[in-house]
Write a protein that holds these residues in place. Structure first.
Motif, mmCIF file in Angstrom:
data_model
loop_
_atom_site.group_PDB
_atom_site.id
_atom_site.type_symbol
_atom_site.label_atom_id
_atom_site.label_comp_id
_atom_site.label_asym_id
_atom_site.label_seq_id
_atom_site.Cartn_x
_atom_site.Cartn_y
_atom_site.Cartn_z
ATOM 1 N N LYS A 100 2.860 -3.733 -0.052
ATOM 2 C CA LYS A 100 2.328 -2.377 0.120
ATOM 3 C C LYS A 100 1.853 -2.104 1.540
ATOM 4 C CE LYS A 100 -0.146 -0.682 -3.189
ATOM 5 N NZ LYS A 100 -1.263 -0.424 -4.131
ATOM 6 N N PHE A 101 1.255 -3.108 2.177
ATOM 7 C CA PHE A 101 0.690 -2.892 3.503
ATOM 8 C C PHE A 101 1.467 -3.614 4.598
ATOM 9 C CE2 PHE A 101 -3.045 -2.514 0.604
ATOM 10 C CZ PHE A 101 -3.173 -1.140 0.727
ATOM 11 N N ASN A 102 2.654 -4.026 4.295
ATOM 12 C CA ASN A 102 3.524 -4.617 5.309
ATOM 13 C C ASN A 102 4.300 -3.483 5.993
ATOM 14 O OD1 ASN A 102 4.939 -6.404 6.867
ATOM 15 N ND2 ASN A 102 6.377 -6.984 5.263
ATOM 16 N N LEU A 103 3.562 -2.700 6.778
ATOM 17 C CA LEU A 103 4.124 -1.497 7.375
ATOM 18 C C LEU A 103 4.672 -1.775 8.774
ATOM 19 C CD1 LEU A 103 1.346 1.078 6.392
ATOM 20 C CD2 LEU A 103 3.381 0.430 5.111
ATOM 21 N N LYS A 104 5.656 -0.966 9.158
ATOM 22 C CA LYS A 104 6.232 -1.038 10.495
ATOM 23 C C LYS A 104 6.345 0.376 11.043
ATOM 24 C CE LYS A 104 9.784 -3.603 11.238
ATOM 25 N NZ LYS A 104 11.149 -4.177 11.120
ATOM 26 N N LEU A 105 6.180 0.498 12.344
ATOM 27 C CA LEU A 105 6.341 1.808 12.969
ATOM 28 C C LEU A 105 7.822 2.206 12.946
ATOM 29 C CD1 LEU A 105 3.958 1.474 16.045
ATOM 30 C CD2 LEU A 105 3.542 2.705 13.921
ATOM 31 N N PRO A 106 8.103 3.485 12.824
ATOM 32 C CA PRO A 106 9.512 3.923 12.757
ATOM 33 C C PRO A 106 10.241 3.713 14.083
ATOM 34 C CG PRO A 106 8.030 5.815 12.861
ATOM 35 C CD PRO A 106 7.162 4.610 12.687
ATOM 36 N N ASP A 107 11.567 3.735 14.018
ATOM 37 C CA ASP A 107 12.389 3.557 15.224
ATOM 38 C C ASP A 107 12.191 4.695 16.221
ATOM 39 O OD1 ASP A 107 13.383 1.245 14.090
ATOM 40 O OD2 ASP A 107 15.153 2.233 13.242
ATOM 41 N N ALA A 108 11.714 5.843 15.725
ATOM 42 C CA ALA A 108 11.520 6.988 16.618
ATOM 43 C C ALA A 108 10.494 6.698 17.706
ATOM 44 C CB ALA A 108 11.077 8.215 15.794
ATOM 45 N N VAL A 109 9.616 5.715 17.485
ATOM 46 C CA VAL A 109 8.628 5.354 18.512
ATOM 47 C C VAL A 109 9.328 4.784 19.740
ATOM 48 C CG1 VAL A 109 6.637 3.906 19.025
ATOM 49 C CG2 VAL A 109 6.851 4.969 16.768
ATOM 50 N N GLN A 184 -5.468 -9.675 0.938
ATOM 51 C CA GLN A 184 -5.004 -8.308 0.761
ATOM 52 C C GLN A 184 -5.843 -7.324 1.590
ATOM 53 O OE1 GLN A 184 -2.327 -8.306 -1.065
ATOM 54 N NE2 GLN A 184 -1.892 -6.177 -0.593
ATOM 55 N N TRP A 185 -7.138 -7.569 1.671
ATOM 56 C CA TRP A 185 -8.016 -6.698 2.456
ATOM 57 C C TRP A 185 -7.663 -6.771 3.937
ATOM 58 C CZ3 TRP A 185 -10.915 -2.661 2.387
ATOM 59 C CH2 TRP A 185 -11.868 -2.445 3.389
ATOM 60 N N LYS A 186 -7.374 -7.969 4.435
ATOM 61 C CA LYS A 186 -6.996 -8.124 5.838
ATOM 62 C C LYS A 186 -5.663 -7.425 6.121
ATOM 63 C CE LYS A 186 -9.488 -12.426 6.809
ATOM 64 N NZ LYS A 186 -9.368 -13.851 7.190
ATOM 65 N N ALA A 187 -4.736 -7.509 5.175
ATOM 66 C CA ALA A 187 -3.446 -6.828 5.350
ATOM 67 C C ALA A 187 -3.647 -5.314 5.428
ATOM 68 C CB ALA A 187 -2.509 -7.189 4.203
ATOM 69 N N TYR A 188 -4.529 -4.797 4.583
ATOM 70 C CA TYR A 188 -4.817 -3.355 4.607
ATOM 71 C C TYR A 188 -5.463 -2.955 5.930
ATOM 72 C CZ TYR A 188 -7.713 0.778 4.059
ATOM 73 O OH TYR A 188 -8.349 1.967 4.270
ATOM 74 N N GLN A 189 -6.435 -3.745 6.403
ATOM 75 C CA GLN A 189 -7.110 -3.428 7.659
ATOM 76 C C GLN A 189 -6.131 -3.434 8.832
ATOM 77 O OE1 GLN A 189 -10.403 -6.323 7.636
ATOM 78 N NE2 GLN A 189 -11.800 -4.576 7.599
ATOM 79 N N ALA A 190 -5.207 -4.394 8.833
ATOM 80 C CA ALA A 190 -4.216 -4.463 9.918
ATOM 81 C C ALA A 190 -3.328 -3.221 9.902
ATOM 82 C CB ALA A 190 -3.370 -5.728 9.772
ATOM 83 N N ALA A 191 -2.899 -2.800 8.713
ATOM 84 C CA ALA A 191 -2.057 -1.611 8.603
ATOM 85 C C ALA A 191 -2.823 -0.359 9.015
ATOM 86 C CB ALA A 191 -1.538 -1.471 7.172
ATOM 87 N N GLU A 192 -4.074 -0.265 8.607
ATOM 88 C CA GLU A 192 -4.890 0.899 8.950
ATOM 89 C C GLU A 192 -5.109 0.979 10.462
ATOM 90 O OE1 GLU A 192 -8.962 2.915 7.232
ATOM 91 O OE2 GLU A 192 -8.996 0.793 7.745
ATOM 92 N N ASN A 193 -5.398 -0.141 11.086
ATOM 93 C CA ASN A 193 -5.603 -0.156 12.535
ATOM 94 C C ASN A 193 -4.330 0.229 13.282
ATOM 95 O OD1 ASN A 193 -8.266 -0.974 12.182
ATOM 96 N ND2 ASN A 193 -7.776 -3.147 12.347
ATOM 97 N N MET A 194 -3.184 -0.237 12.796
ATOM 98 C CA MET A 194 -1.917 0.088 13.436
ATOM 99 C C MET A 194 -1.642 1.591 13.369
ATOM 100 S SD MET A 194 1.945 -1.091 12.394
ATOM 101 C CE MET A 194 1.921 0.064 11.001
ATOM 102 N N VAL A 195 -1.855 2.180 12.182
ATOM 103 C CA VAL A 195 -1.600 3.613 12.008
ATOM 104 C C VAL A 195 -2.593 4.442 12.818
ATOM 105 C CG1 VAL A 195 -1.591 5.491 10.330
ATOM 106 C CG2 VAL A 195 -0.532 3.309 9.755
ATOM 107 N N SER A 196 -3.855 4.023 12.836
ATOM 108 C CA SER A 196 -4.866 4.743 13.604
ATOM 109 C C SER A 196 -4.538 4.736 15.098
ATOM 110 C CB SER A 196 -6.241 4.121 13.361
ATOM 111 O OG SER A 196 -7.232 4.783 14.100
#
Length: 301
Positions: A100-109, A184-196
């Motif tokens: 769920k929180f294994n997010l990646k920035l899109p190629d458009a970046v 799981q909490w650390k994974a969420y925090q990493a994803a949140e920081n990346m998006v922010s």
């Protein structure tokens, strides 16, 4: 012993009578049973005395050692059980949330930074005001190209931004109640920081392209994303409806009927084309010399 109770045999031996034999057997049995009872009592007493002597002679340190060993065994069982429950809990939440929180920035970046490098090579500078006047902002100009690339990047970011916004409340509540694993909490925090960080970076880039654009770029991107999503859904629904209709027709119509239907459709299209040409001719005649012929808009019968 009486003469009636004994019989003298020719060889000089004596034979006991039946009653005497029975009495003798009974006396022997009684004597044997009493001896057995005495032996059992003696054995029990001896065992008790031996146990008491062993207990009295045992070092108290041995009892302390046995007690410590028992307490240690109970603690180990409790610790192992607790550890197993924690592992099962971590496994449960890991399987529940998956990636769920294994997010990646899109190629458009990355595409945006490539466009930016080209624009800088063409002479564009950060903070440079957009060209003014008619035709100043053409489609191939650096300023317009960079603005379009940033908006594309912003629109591509919308799904991950919405995902984090949606999960934020639930994850914080689970963590406050110790209902999610540390991993799981650390994974969420990493994803949140990346998006922010991505949100802030897009705003900074927007101000470099057009001062003040950072205040509205995300709202604009949200609107465009919603429009594109609705259009895609409408197109998808139309494709599904067309496929279902074609499948239904293919099931119902025979090859002869299908050929006839195509022929009728072709005739109808030709007829409508002729009618359109006639209406066009009538329209030209009606507007000739600035006058309008009455009834030219009504369909021909």
């Amino acid at each position: 012993m009486s003469a009636e109770e004994a019989t003298i045999n020719p060889d000089g031996t004596q034979t006991m009578g039946e009653d005497a034999a029975a009495d003798a057997g009974a006396d022997y049995a009684d004597a044997g049973g009493a001896a057995a009872d005495d032996a059992e009592e003696d054995f029990a007493e001896g065992a008790e005395e031996a146990a008491e002597e062993v207990i009295k002679g045992t070092d108290p340190a041995i009892f302390l050692l046995l007690g410590f060993a028992l307490i240690a065994a109970l603690w180990f069982v409790s610790w192992y059980k607790k550890k197993k429950e924690e592992e099962e809990s971590d496994s449960f939440f890991s399987e529940l949330d998956g990636e769920k929180f294994n997010l990646k920035l899109p190629d458009a970046v990355d595409e945006y930074y490539e466009v930016k490098a080209k624009c800088e090579a063409a002479g564009w500078e950060p903070g440079q005001p957009s060209p003014q006047g008619p035709g100043a902002q053409n489609a191939s100009g650096p300023h317009r190209m960079l603005a379009q690339a940033l908006m594309k990047r912003c629109i591509a970011d919308i799904p991950i931004v919405q995902h984090i916004q949606k999960e934020s409340g639930g994850m914080n509540k689970l963590y406050s109640q110790s209902m999610c694993s540390v991993k799981q909490w650390k994974a969420y925090q990493a994803a949140e920081n990346m998006v922010s960080a991505e949100v802030d970076e897009v705003r900074a880039e927007a101000d470099e392209i057009e001062p003040g654009w950072s205040q509205v770029i995300w709202r604009q991107a949200m609107q465009y994303h919603s429009m594109l999503k609705q259009r895609q859904e409408a197109e998808e629904n139309a494709r599904k409806a067309m496929a279902a209709q074609q499948a239904a027709q293919a099931k119902k119509l025979t090859p002869e009927e299908e050929a006839k239907k195509k022929e009728e459709a072709a005739e109808k299209a030709a007829k409508e084309l002729l009618q359109a040409e006639d209406r066009e001719k009538d329209g030209k005649k009606a507007f000739k010399d600035g006058s309008m012929k009455k009834g030219f808009l009504s369909g021909k019968k």
